[in-house]
Enzyme design. Sequence first.
Site, PDB file in Angstrom:
ATOM      1  CG  ASP A 188      -0.158  -0.995   2.179  1.00  0.00           C
ATOM      2  OD1 ASP A 188       0.813  -0.259   2.560  1.00  0.00           O
ATOM      3  OD2 ASP A 188      -1.122  -1.018   3.472  1.00  0.00           O
TER       4      ASP A 188
ATOM      5  CG  ASP B 224      -9.031  -1.229  12.176  1.00  0.00           C
ATOM      6  OD1 ASP B 224      -7.959  -2.106  11.981  1.00  0.00           O
ATOM      7  OD2 ASP B 224      -9.292  -0.697  11.884  1.00  0.00           O
TER       8      ASP B 224
ATOM      9  CG  HIS C 125      -5.838  -2.622   9.195  1.00  0.00           C
ATOM     10  ND1 HIS C 125      -6.197  -1.885  10.162  1.00  0.00           N
ATOM     11  CD2 HIS C 125      -5.105  -2.395   8.351  1.00  0.00           C
ATOM     12  CE1 HIS C 125      -5.422  -0.718  10.649  1.00  0.00           C
ATOM     13  NE2 HIS C 125      -3.849  -1.695   9.235  1.00  0.00           N
TER      14      HIS C 125
ATOM     15  CD  GLU D  58      -8.908   1.337   8.146  1.00  0.00           C
ATOM     16  OE1 GLU D  58      -8.607  -0.032   8.381  1.00  0.00           O
ATOM     17  OE2 GLU D  58      -7.995   2.099   8.012  1.00  0.00           O
TER      18      GLU D  58
END
Length: 261
Positions: A67, A136, A138, A143
Amino acid sequence: MEVIITDSAEATGTIAAEAIERLYAAKPAAVLGVATGSSPLAIYADLGRRVDAGTLSLAQASAFMLDEYVGLAADHAERYRTVIERELVARVDIDSGRVHGPDGAASDLRGACAAYEEAIRAAGGVDLQILGVGTDGHIAFNEPGSSLASRTRIKTLTSQTRRDNARFFGGDVEAVPRHCLTQGIGTIMEARHIVLVATGRHKAEAVHHLVEGSISAMWPATILQMHPHATVVVDQSAASRLQLAGYYTETYEAKPDWQAF
């Protein structure tokens, strides 16, 4: 999915680096998927030691980043291309020109995403993908709520991710970009081997869901349960919520020498 529980954060890097060394001994021109964040740093340090010792060479390798932030200047210290140059390329013998990343400064971001997908395909796909996992759940910047079949695309970062990443920006959440380009979950799942590393108690809940939870877009990393060759390497703190931790340890300790990593 193989789960390996280590005694320290440094040991997670050693185990992942062993898998990479084994890959390049068998396939010197293999394609490596590289990640940023804190989790892979021990891997890159260990790879550097192996290159210095002459037991590993990445001279014929190519690599693809997961990314990139959108909008950071080319010379920004936290631009992911800059981070990979600093933490990996500078430590090993890989040719910088063979390390590829999505173009977060492109005028046509959607076109840049499509081009990146094509570049991965043209290279023959990723042989081994290094991953971390967010608090979380990801993976890359996919996400919670991301499509489990998604491809490289533009994503908006959650407030949680921006707070987590603020430590790289002097603690200033507002300095963390709101958008990124990221490989999709479907893209990541096409890697032939995935090695995910996680350390620290703050990752324990995400690791619990990743390994033992239900597969759900709310915890994107859970899709790795469907991968035919996924290895999860965690320290004792990150493994603290695993219900079957004892079994994973027994399985790893009893692993036959002939069994592939």
